[in-house]
Motif scaffolding. Structure first.
Motif, short mmCIF file in Angstrom:
data_model
loop_
_atom_site.label_atom_id
_atom_site.label_comp_id
_atom_site.label_asym_id
_atom_site.label_seq_id
_atom_site.Cartn_x
_atom_site.Cartn_y
_atom_site.Cartn_z
N LEU A 103 -3.04 63.55 -96.41
CA LEU A 103 -3.68 64.83 -96.13
C LEU A 103 -3.49 65.20 -94.67
N LYS A 104 -2.45 65.92 -94.40
CA LYS A 104 -2.18 66.39 -93.04
C LYS A 104 -2.79 67.77 -92.87
N GLU A 105 -3.62 67.94 -91.86
CA GLU A 105 -4.27 69.24 -91.62
C GLU A 105 -3.23 70.26 -91.16
N ALA B 171 -5.28 74.26 -97.40
CA ALA B 171 -3.87 73.85 -97.51
C ALA B 171 -3.04 74.84 -98.31
N ALA B 172 -3.68 75.52 -99.27
CA ALA B 172 -2.97 76.52 -100.07
C ALA B 172 -3.11 77.87 -99.37
N SER B 173 -2.12 78.23 -98.59
CA SER B 173 -2.20 79.45 -97.80
C SER B 173 -2.10 80.71 -98.67
N ARG C 67 4.97 70.92 -105.13
CA ARG C 67 6.02 70.39 -104.25
C ARG C 67 5.47 69.95 -102.89
N LYS C 68 4.25 70.35 -102.58
CA LYS C 68 3.66 69.99 -101.29
C LYS C 68 2.97 68.64 -101.39
N VAL D 211 -12.72 67.44 -100.03
CA VAL D 211 -11.35 67.59 -100.51
C VAL D 211 -11.12 68.96 -101.12
N THR D 212 -12.13 69.54 -101.77
CA THR D 212 -11.93 70.88 -102.31
C THR D 212 -11.81 71.91 -101.18
N GLY D 213 -12.55 71.70 -100.11
CA GLY D 213 -12.39 72.56 -98.94
C GLY D 213 -10.99 72.45 -98.36
N PHE D 214 -10.43 71.23 -98.37
CA PHE D 214 -9.07 71.02 -97.87
C PHE D 214 -8.06 71.77 -98.73
N VAL D 215 -8.24 71.75 -100.04
CA VAL D 215 -7.31 72.46 -100.93
C VAL D 215 -7.30 73.95 -100.60
N GLY D 216 -8.49 74.51 -100.36
CA GLY D 216 -8.57 75.92 -100.02
C GLY D 216 -7.82 76.26 -98.74
#
Length: 401
Positions: free
Chosen positions: A399-401, A342-344, A224-225, A335-340
């Motif tokens: 991709l919003k930080e 972004a998923a709190s 949903r995000k 992008v994999t670092g971002f997933v880590g």
């Protein structure tokens, strides 16, 4: 190309860490484990022309069969991401690597393309299971200070497997034939199991979350995000482009006017050597410049190599391959670092979702770009790769930080 750094890496030092190996030895073990786990994944791409002749099929059919391991990897990544907290790390990794040697060795006697494809799917299931569980184990054992060096060692082993695996495959096939190639890689898988048996101590599953944290709810929450959905799509496009490039360029390299031999084709894959260094910089660069700027730059770098792939000069083609490899590996790490981040919560589920999309992208790239290559040639295939990179760049805006 299997950067799984989005896997849960929450530092939680265990009591056994104080009795562990030195930092250098630990990094060597981590890198070597990564290498021995996924060395089969892309090594087979280096012998695609030989396999195509052996089975008497088209490049598209053989390319799909070789890359069918991504089906198994996509499934295993999602399943392990959801259930890894309940799986004993040491037992799971050992079992995965021992089982991996079975389909790898059977590839030596696969009678037809259907059997070959099924065995590659089984390889993917085992590879992804072993690798995801290894990362989960590292995340639980590494302190905050050690996590960075552990990731660096993992990425180095991963990228090195892309290079050395191809060199080994090309050399063995050229000297001993196809069957010995797969038997050797099965032995490497078993060597990985022995390494894990010696170096990884028993660890109880790390069950996190309460009764309300059902995998299905966590999965739905992540999808949903918008920024997570965008990152999943970017992963799909990255492996789509990477697989398309490094699967079908093999046929271009062995055909006139380049006309490379099998052993020379293996040496060509030193184009991955720069990525061993540059990929390590992705994390610091993303922190300094931001994920979006980093990804746009990496994707632009990869795209800049595509025109060079269409030339008739080997040096220019190799330069194009270097740019595509550096750009896609860099983008993948970012992008994999971002997933880590972004998923709190429920990061294992987020990681599994991302990796499932990532590996399905590789399968789609093999199938769709293979058809373009067979029907319309290398130029059309490169155009499809460019489209995938463009779609990834468009998704970066979300991709919003």
């Amino acid at each position: 190309m299997t950067d799984m750094s989005a896997a849960p890496m929450t530092p939680a030092a265990m009591a056994t860490v104080s009795h562990g190996p030195s930092a250098i030895r630990r990094s060597l073990v981590i890198g070597l484990t990564a290498f021995l786990t996924v060395v089969d994944l892309f090594a087979t791409q280096a012998i695609l022309p030989a396999l195509t002749r052996h089975y008497g099929v088209t490049p598209a059919a053989m390319g799909f069969a070789v890359n069918a391991c991504t089906i198994g990897m996509a499934i295993a990544s999602l399943v392990v991401g959801i259930f890894s907290p309940r799986i004993n790390r040491r037992v799971g990794i050992l079992l995965s690597l021992v089982l991996l040697a079975v389909p790898t060795s059977l590839l030596a006697v696969a009678p037809g393309l259907m059997t070959f494809t099924a065995l590659r799917v089984l390889q993917g299931l085992c590879m992804a299971s072993a690798f995801a569980l290894t990362l989960a184990h590292l995340g639980e054992q590494c302190s905050a200070a050690d996590a960075g060096s552990a990731f660096a060692a993992y990425i180095t082993g991963n990228v090195a497997s892309n290079l050395v695996g191809r060199l080994i495959a090309a050399a063995v096939v050229d000297g001993l034939g196809l069957a010995w190639n797969f038997l050797l890689f099965a032995a490497l898988n078993l060597a990985g199991a022995v390494l894990v048996y010696v170096t990884i101590r028993g660890a109880a599953p790390n069950i996190a979350g309460g009764p309300g944290d059902s995998p299905s709810k966590a999965l739905a929450a992540h999808w949903r995000k918008p920024r997570l959905r965008a990152s999943f799509g970017i992963g799909f496009c990255i492996l789509f482009a990477f697989i398309g490039t490094f699967t079908f360029v093999n046929f271009v390299l062995v055909q006139p006017p380049l006309s490379l031999g099998m052993m020379t084709l293996g040496v060509v894959y030193f184009v991955f050597a720069p990525s061993v260094v540059t990929t390590l910089l992705a994390g610091p660069v993303a922190i300094r410049l931001g994920t979006r700027a980093t990804l746009w730059a990496a994707l632009a770098l990869a795209a800049s190599g595509l025109p060079l792939l269409l030339t008739a000069h080997l040096a220019l083609v190799l330069g194009g391959m270097v740019l595509v490899a550096v750009g896609t590996f860099f983008a993948q790490a970012a992008v994999t670092g971002f997933v880590g981040r972004a998923a709190s919560e429920n990061r294992g589920v987020a990681s599994g979702s991302y990796l499932a999309c990532y590996f399905f992208g590789g399968l789609a790239g093999s199938a769709l770009l293979g058809q373009l290559f067979d029907r319309h040639g290398w130029t059309a295939c490169v155009a499809g790769i460019a489209l995938a990179l463009g779609m990834a760049a468009a998704l970066v805006s979300w991709l919003k930080e």
